[in-house]
Design an enzyme around this catalytic site. Structure first.
Site, PDB file in Angstrom:
ATOM      1  N   ASP A 201       0.807  -1.249   0.054  1.00 53.50           N
ATOM      2  CA  ASP A 201      -0.064   0.092  -0.075  1.00 53.50           C
ATOM      3  C   ASP A 201       1.006   1.256  -0.081  1.00 53.50           C
ATOM      4  O   ASP A 201       0.719   1.928   0.685  1.00 53.50           O
ATOM      5  CB  ASP A 201      -0.991  -0.029   1.089  1.00 53.50           C
ATOM      6  CG  ASP A 201      -2.012   1.002   1.109  1.00 53.50           C
ATOM      7  OD1 ASP A 201      -2.466   1.423   0.006  1.00 53.50           O
ATOM      8  OD2 ASP A 201      -2.624   1.413   2.033  1.00 53.50           O
ATOM      9  N   ASP A 217       3.354   1.574   7.894  1.00 50.93           N
ATOM     10  CA  ASP A 217       2.197   0.739   7.806  1.00 50.93           C
ATOM     11  C   ASP A 217       2.354  -0.386   6.625  1.00 50.93           C
ATOM     12  O   ASP A 217       1.934  -0.048   5.495  1.00 50.93           O
ATOM     13  CB  ASP A 217       0.928   1.829   7.320  1.00 50.93           C
ATOM     14  CG  ASP A 217      -0.119   1.221   7.493  1.00 50.93           C
ATOM     15  OD1 ASP A 217      -0.315  -0.090   7.997  1.00 50.93           O
ATOM     16  OD2 ASP A 217      -1.127   1.522   7.050  1.00 50.93           O
TER      17      ASP A 217
END
Length: 328
Positions: A201, A217
């Site tokens: 991502d 993340d």
């Protein structure tokens, strides 16, 4: 795990403080919530004025083995001197549990916003993505899934058909357009690439800047094609995207080879993200945070725009894929 826990209604400040105390951390500040819809993430300071971030993972999404693989990847990257926020270990464990929740504690690492239109910063990011993928190629995730059409297109299509959030008067047109988009992607998707562990991502919001990029993340880390971690950095018109892509790949290849056949997957991957993102919101609708933050999902105008967005992506998929400038 109950549906109540799935929506985090059982996660309160006392639960969080108790979970941290069990790991020997005494919170000496308030718990400041950070922007995250999928998980619950808080920044705090301990009694020694050290700053941390604690992440409580959404129940029923990843199991313990899948979280351990994410953390193992983060720790490998940390050993390879990749700037990222890796989870801390307590008694040699980073996947922690409390009252049925999985959670992890990270050092709090600040930074400026990554400048998505800054080619110098983009070059830095491309170089570090090459290093991330150099590490990612050493092995594959065994418990985390691969990026593919089943999870990103076919399962969301079933969800759209069953969902009451899609207005009845617009559902047939929306589903017809969704089917056409899926058919276009399926016709272009190929497997002529090396499957490797990815950030998964890697959009500008997951990159901070502090004398260089800082990646955050890994929650969506999966196996997939290398280009998955590159295409979300592109913006602007085709000419701008080509220049950005050339900047990224030239820096990337200082550390890792790039397969140009993956360029044909950029627009299929964009289409898959559009479909998967919408399905993600629908799946989370029972979480009170989602109706509160996505109120427009219940309006007919939104579904007309979404149908138009899917139709526009079909047209983009029918155009020649982005290519690098030939070198003579």
């Amino acid at each position: 795990m109950t549906d109540t826990a799935f929506t985090f209604q059982t996660l309160n400040p006392d639960t969080i403080l108790d979970a941290l105390f069990e790991q020997g951390i005494r919170v000496d500040s308030g718990l400041t919530p950070l922007n995250s819809f999928e998980n619950r993430v808080y920044q705090f300071q301990d009694e020694d004025r050290r700053r941390y971030v604690v992440k409580f993972y959404r129940p029923q999404r990843w199991n313990a083995e899948q979280l351990a693989e994410e953390h193992q990847f983060a720790h490998e990257l940390e050993i390879d001197e990749i700037p990222l926020a890796a989870p801390l270990r307590f008694a040699n464990r980073s996947v922690l549990t409390h009252q049925g929740y999985y959670f992890a504690v990270f050092p709090s690492l600040g930074g400026r916003q990554y400048e998505a239109d800054n080619l110098d910063q983009m070059e830095w990011v491309g170089r570090y993505l090459g290093r991330i993928h150099q590490t990612g190629r050493r092995s594959r995730f065994q418990h985390r899934p691969d990026i593919g059409v089943k999870e990103y297109l076919l399962e969301p299509r079933q969800l759209f058909e069953q969902s009451a959030l899609v207005p009845a008067a617009l559902k047939d047109d929306f589903l017809k357009t969704t089917d056409a988009l899926i058919d276009e992607v399926m016709g272009q998707w190929h497997s002529r690439f090396t499957m490797l562990r990815l950030h998964g991502d890697c959009h500008p919001g997951n990159i901070l800047w502090r004398d260089g990029p800082l990646f955050v993340d890994l929650d969506d880390a999966r196996n997939g094609p290398a280009v998955q971690d590159l295409w979300m950095l592109l913006n602007g018109d085709k000419a701008e995207q080509r220049m950005q892509l050339e900047t990224i790949i030239e820096a990337y290849e200082e550390f890792c080879p790039f397969n140009p056949e993956e360029l044909a997957l950029i627009e299929p991957l964009r289409a898959m993200r559009l479909v998967y993102y919408l399905a993600w919101i629908i799946r989370r609708w029972d979480d009170p945070a989602f109706p509160r933050n996505f109120p427009w999902l219940t309006g007919e105008d939104y579904w007309r725009r979404q149908t138009a967005t899917f139709a526009e992506q079909i047209n983009v998929l029918r155009e020649p894929p982005l290519q690098l400038t030939p070198m003579y």
